[in-house]
Design a protein around this motif. Structure first.
Motif: not given
Length: 393
Positions: A336-364
């Motif tokens: 979705f552009g530069d506003s934030f970054k989409s990150v696959l944070w961690q996976t779980d093979e026992t449930t076949d799932t993964g967690e997606i999170v967002m990270f932001f930054n500082i603009n100057t």
């Protein structure tokens, strides 16, 4: 804690376009009837107040302040709301909230919530239901910078502006009938700080014109938190001057989910704007293995099959530009552009799932930091095998 330190990818030929007004997804090919594309929220129905709390604590060290030119330093704890973590300056080059006035924010917030019966034209004044104490930018103003920011305030007599009259009275100024701009000829009066008042006792509307002033016109506007701008947390992300939106992009299917035992992943779509988006992984390579969309009546095979989205919790890459270069951020993508970054944070093979999170930054004005402010849980962020996920363009 995460600390700020100094110091092309396409997965499937299936293209989707967002239609925010109808909350639907259309495709260059008819999608399967059971398709529910994940990681593709309707940003016209999503605000900062809808974010889940931050998942981990972190900080920006005071050493960054001098380089950035404003007070970027802060500390946050797991469970804090995004409005109490992100500042206006963090979003200056991405969402650009500084281009708003309080009137703009409330006008747009009401227009997205109304059924259409109210007159919400740009000429219609809206009473701001907040105190000056809740408008955090005011805390950083002197009488001089307030007058510089608010159109025509200097022409008002001090007696007609209750907070100004009280500020002057408690500092021994008796000539309250004079225009405020005339009183500013006195150096000591110019430097009187607004935060010496109990700002909670005054409404925003007690200062004529303050709600029409652009946020960027106030001194040190960058240092105000999102939560300190009345109405901003309730504004859809699609309504910002630089809105979050996606019109065309690619969808992939999660074929397999692998854990940390995996190694030597080289067909990646994750990385950073500094290192590119095919940064390899040598060890502890938990990831999604992606595939084309299938079940269109025939098997689909292409060069994109088998690409890997590497989990970022244990894999950080280079980030940052200009005066804030040299930092690090979790590997990920920017659908979705530069506003934030989409990150696959961690996976779980026992449930076949993964967690997606967002990270932001500082603009100057001299550069942007790495994307290290997070993780914030992504909307629809828990995904599983065979989910269709939006990957951007």
């Amino acid at each position: 804690m995460n600390n700020l330190k100094f110091y092309s990818y396409l997965v499937t030929p299936i293209i989707i376009a967002a239609v925010f007004t109808t909350k639907q997804i259309t495709s260059a090919q008819p999608p399967p009837s059971d398709t529910n594309v994940k990681l593709f929220p309707d940003w016209s129905d999503f605000t900062f107040s809808d974010f889940e709390p931050i998942a981990e604590g972190g900080e920006v060290s005071p050493g960054a302040d001098e380089v950035a030119g404003w007070e970027v330093s802060r500390t946050w704890q797991a469970g804090d709301s995004i409005g109490n973590v992100l500042k206006l300056g963090d979003l200056e080059e991405s969402l650009s909230p500084q281009l708003f006035s309080l009137q703009d924010i409330n006008q747009r917030t009401l227009s997205t919530a109304t059924t259409g019966t109210e007159d919400l034209s740009s000429d219609t004044p809206i009473a701001i239901n907040a105190t000056l104490g809740e408008f955090g930018i005011v805390q950083n103003q002197t009488l001089e910078t307030l007058v510089e920011a608010v159109p025509d305030l200097g022409l008002e007599s001090a007696a007609n502006v209750e907070p100004v009259a009280d500020l002057l009275s408690q500092n021994g100024v008796g000539n309250l009938d004079a225009p405020i701009e005339d009183l500013l000829n006195d150096n000591q009066i110019r430097e009187l700080p607004l935060n010496s008042l109990d700002l909670e006792q005054y409404s925003v509307d007690s200062i004529p014109g303050i709600s029409e002033a652009q946020l960027q016109d106030f001194d040190n506007f960058e240092e105000a938190y999102i939560s300190e701008i009345p109405g901003l947390s309730d504004l859809p992300l699609s309504e910002f001057p630089n809105p979050v939106r996606a019109e065309i992009g690619f969808v992939g299917r999660i074929d397999f989910i692998w854990g940390d035992a995996e190694a030597k992943a080289y067909r990646t779509i994750s990385g950073s704007k500094v290192e590119g988006f095919n940064v390899p992984c040598e060890s502890q390579c938990s990831h999604f293995e992606l595939d084309d969309l299938e079940n269109f009546g025939r098997a689909t095979t292409s060069e994109f099959e088998g690409n890997q989205w590497i989990a970022g919790k244990n894999h950080w890459v280079k980030g940052g530009t200009g005066c804030l270069s040299g930092g690090s951020e979790p590997t990920g993508i920017h659908p979705f552009g530069d506003s934030f970054k989409s990150v696959l944070w961690q996976t779980d093979e026992t449930t076949d799932t993964g967690e997606i999170v967002m990270f932001f930054n500082i603009n100057t004005k001299c550069g942007d930091s790495a994307y290290f402010i997070g993780p914030f849980p992504f909307p629809q962020g828990i995904v599983k095998t065979n989910d269709r996920v939006y990957l951007g363009n």
